[in-house]
Each structure stands twice: as C-alpha cells, then as structure tokens.
Design an enzyme around this catalytic site. Structure first.
Site, PDB file in Angstrom:
ATOM      1  NE  ARG A 147       6.768  59.628 -43.746  1.00 40.57           N
ATOM      2  CZ  ARG A 147       6.471  60.133 -44.942  1.00 40.57           C
ATOM      3  NH1 ARG A 147       7.348  60.898 -45.559  1.00 40.57           N
ATOM      4  NH2 ARG A 147       5.333  59.881 -45.522  1.00 40.57           N
ATOM      5  CG  ASP A 196       4.245  68.750 -48.340  1.00 43.98           C
ATOM      6  OD1 ASP A 196       4.965  69.714 -47.994  1.00 43.98           O
ATOM      7  OD2 ASP A 196       4.405  67.605 -47.888  1.00 43.98           O
ATOM      8  CE  LYS A 227       2.075  65.869 -49.810  1.00 38.01           C
ATOM      9  NZ  LYS A 227       3.323  65.109 -49.799  1.00 38.01           N
ATOM     10  NE  ARG A 273       1.301  62.534 -46.591  1.00 37.84           N
ATOM     11  CZ  ARG A 273       2.266  62.268 -47.448  1.00 37.84           C
ATOM     12  NH1 ARG A 273       2.117  61.310 -48.327  1.00 37.84           N
ATOM     13  NH2 ARG A 273       3.384  62.958 -47.443  1.00 37.84           N
ATOM     14  CG  ASP A 295       9.411  66.413 -49.729  1.00 38.71           C
ATOM     15  OD1 ASP A 295       9.326  67.034 -48.647  1.00 38.71           O
ATOM     16  OD2 ASP A 295       8.638  65.501 -50.052  1.00 38.71           O
ATOM     17  CB  THR A 317       6.852  55.019 -51.590  1.00 40.94           C
ATOM     18  OG1 THR A 317       5.957  56.136 -51.703  1.00 40.94           O
ATOM     19  CG2 THR A 317       6.648  54.358 -50.235  1.00 40.94           C
ATOM     20  N   GLY A 338       6.253  58.245 -54.306  1.00 41.31           N
ATOM     21  CA  GLY A 338       4.926  58.572 -54.806  1.00 41.31           C
ATOM     22  C   GLY A 338       4.681  60.067 -54.909  1.00 41.31           C
TER      23      GLY A 338
END
Length: 252
Positions: free
Chosen positions: A24, A97, A120, A122, A147, A152, A154
């Site tokens: 990431r 996303d 979305k 962040r 995805d 997490t 979220g």
C-alpha cells in the site's frame, strides 16, 4: 533465507510471496513518508532473489520497482468461479473504490453481471475511510463487493452499509488478502454481509474464527506457477487457459 540459499550456491532463487507486504505504500501521498514497497523490492533483490512470484499486488506498477522478473498471479478467477457456482440472480459487482474498478470490471464481465462503483474519501489516516456515494444501479439486486485486501474492515463494512441504504437485497464480499488487522473480525461479524470470501495468501488467526468468512485456497495456482517456472514453461498461460489442477477448498 534468500541469503542462506545464495551462499549455498543455489542456481536460481525464486521468492514466493503470496502477499506482498507494504504494497500500500507505493507512492508519497503526503510529505515525509517512505515508499516502503520500493524498499522491500530493493531488499529482496540485494539479498539475492532472481525472481518474484506473488498474488494480486495492491498496484500493478509495483512490478516496476524490481529489476528481476516478477510474476503476478491473480485469485480473481478462483473467487469468481465460487460465486458463479452459486448461480445468484440479479447480481451486481461493486468496486469498493475507483482504484480497483478495472479488476472489478473483469470480474463483472466473467460473471455476466453489471458493475457499480463506490466513491469514497479517506479520513483521519490511510486505514479508515468514509463512503460517500454509490455510482450505478444497485436497487433490488444482490451486491458482490470486490477488493484486493481487507485491512481493518472499515472500507468493506462501509461499502456494505452504503449498498443496503441504496436498496440492495443482499451483500456478499470477496477480497484476495485477509490482513484482518485491528477489529476486522468483530467488524465482519457485526456486519450485514451474507458471506465474506477470502483466500489463504495469509494465515488467519484461529482465535478470530468468524462463521461468515469463507477461505478459498490459492495452493493449486501457486503450485502450478512454481512448476512452470522450474521446468521453463510459460507462466502467462495460466491467465488464458487456467489449467491449474483442482484443489478442495479449505473450510472457513
């Protein structure tokens, strides 16, 4: 391990890394942060790896961080086959996303289903997100969110709530890498998802066993790729012929 093999005069060293850690952090998205994905690539290369075999990188451009061959496999067809066998009617594939929309489009095409995208933004930090809008017609349909990883939970849970508010009848979720950090297990258990399908690119915590989580194995895919590399056959044919052997899925 790579250094030990190198010093033992190994003819070729292939690093098999199903989940590429720090994937990431592939760019400087704010001042004074490292590009750790590039650093890991340099460490592997310097240690002596001659080739990298991995599954579903967070960003395909990470391949360019290496000066050695990189084989990026995908678990997309394994998960798509699982949902195709369910024969779900009125299915819509939802990209959580914009960045994952291209892969989600491929899954939607494979399942002969329409595509929707969740917009979305962040907030707070990179591990928390706020869902803003659902782009596409999802009312009255069964949604499948897609995805590359669940950290997490979220993003995944917010996506599920947004879709239910837009009128979907059921929500399923699939992701390649089950990182499941922080309160991910609790978030999934408390969510409205019918099922969360992941692969075994990462070992799951037995203490966090959640009935909704279904684990599919990437062992046959990796095994076939390793064999092809060893005997000098094309790894690219895996994406066209999907000729890897059948392997029973491990129970959740």
């Amino acid at each position: 391990m790579i250094d030990a093999c190198k010093r033992a005069s190994a003819g070729r060293i292939t690093a098999v890394i199903p989940y590429y850690g720090y994937g990431r952090t592939d760019k400087k998205d704010q001042p004074r942060v490292p590009i750790t994905a590039r650093l890991v690539a340099d460490l592997l290369t310097t240690a002596g790896a001659d080739r990298l075999l991995t599954v579903d990188l967070h960003a395909g451009q990470i391949q360019g961080f290496f000066n050695i061959p990189v084989d990026e496999l995908t678990a997309m067809t394994i998960m798509a086959d699982y949902f195709k066998a369910k024969e779900i009617e009125d299915l819509v594939v939802v990209a959580v996303d914009i960045g994952i929309s291209k892969r989600a489009r491929d899954v939607a095409e494979y399942l002969n289903a329409p595509l929707a995208i969740i917009e979305k933004r962040r907030i707070d930090n990179a591990d928390h997100s706020e869902t803003l809008n659902v782009i596409g017609d999802v009312k009255g349909k069964v949604a499948l969110t897609f995805d590359d990883e669940i950290l997490t939970g979220g993003t995944t849970v917010n996506a599920g709530h947004a879709l239910l508010e837009c009128g979907v009848t059921q929500v399923y979720c699939c992701a390649t890498h089950p990182v499941f950090a922080s309160r991910a297990y609790e978030a999934i258990a408390e969510s409205k998802f019918e099922e969360v399908v992941v692969t075994d690119t990462l070992p799951l915590n037995p203490a966090g066993d959640v009935e909704k989580v279904k684990v599919l194995s990437v062992a046959p895919l990796l095994g076939e790729a390793i064999n092809r590399i060893h005997v000098g056959q094309s790894v690219g044919e895996l994406f066209s012929s999907r000729s890897f052997p059948e392997f029973p899925n491990r129970p959740a």
